[in-house]
Design an enzyme around this catalytic site. Structure first.
Site, PDB file in Angstrom:
ATOM      1  CD  GLU A 164      -3.527  -6.074  -3.054  1.00  0.00           C
ATOM      2  OE1 GLU A 164      -4.192  -6.690  -2.190  1.00  0.00           O
ATOM      3  OE2 GLU A 164      -3.999  -5.791  -4.174  1.00  0.00           O
ATOM      4  CG  HIS A 198      -7.366  -4.876   0.299  1.00  0.00           C
ATOM      5  ND1 HIS A 198      -8.687  -4.495   0.222  1.00  0.00           N
ATOM      6  CD2 HIS A 198      -6.918  -4.938  -0.983  1.00  0.00           C
ATOM      7  CE1 HIS A 198      -9.024  -4.344  -1.044  1.00  0.00           C
ATOM      8  NE2 HIS A 198      -7.969  -4.597  -1.801  1.00  0.00           N
TER       9      HIS A 198
END
Length: 178
Positions: free
Chosen positions: A4, A7
């Protein structure tokens, strides 16, 4: 967590131009999750050839062998409905995408970085490429050029191919369409 966090760069800072490039976001994040875990828990050896194969590459190859599989770089003409987009969030985008990024990384470093997250390769690369690790130089070019914007698969390959000390591209460009 590393997936994550990745990202923030691959998805937020630089996002794909269209859904056909979803693998850019998810492939990078999938590869970076191995790097992050390897840094946090080196004893787990997340970047080893065997572990990456057991957790990521094997799944990618199994999915890719199915008649229902699709290329990493989706055909943008087939993406017309929300369901078409949803279908791209699969192991091909994540696992095959991550495997392709890893393959480019290894290819561009001549295999020298096989079990290292980034570059303790300075000794091996310094004589051949004083500018640094070609993959990281090309990746930095990609992020800097396309920051706060969107990019395509072709933009990634162009940035990586422009890296110093790289005579013949990444050698993996042909894999996005198959």
């Amino acid at each position: 967590v590393a997936h994550e966090i990745a990202h923030q760069w691959f998805g937020d800072l630089v996002t794909m131009k269209w859904w056909d490039g979803l693998w850019l976001n998810e492939g990078f994040a999938s590869y970076v999750e191995h790097i992050g875990t390897n840094i946090a828990k080196p004893a787990w050896n997340f970047l080893s050839e065997g572990f990456f194969y057991a957790t990521t590459l094997r799944r990618a190859l199994a999915l890719d062998a199915l008649a229902s599989s699709h290329a990493i770089q989706a055909d943008d003409y087939t993406i017309r409905l929300n369901g078409d987009i949803d279908a791209l969030f699969d192991g091909v985008s994540y696992d095959k995408g991550g495997s392709l990024i890893r393959m480019a990384r290894l290819r561009m470093a001549g295999g020298a970085c096989r079990n290292t997250p980034y570059a303790p390769l300075e000794d091996e690369l310094a004589a051949e490429c004083p500018q640094g690790d070609p993959f990281l130089v090309g990746l930095r070019e990609y992020v800097d050029t396309h920051a706060y914007s969107s990019a395509s698969t072709e933009d990634l390959w162009a940035a990586l191919a422009s890296a110093p000390c790289l005579a013949d591209g990444t050698g993996v460009e042909c894999w996005t369409g198959s």
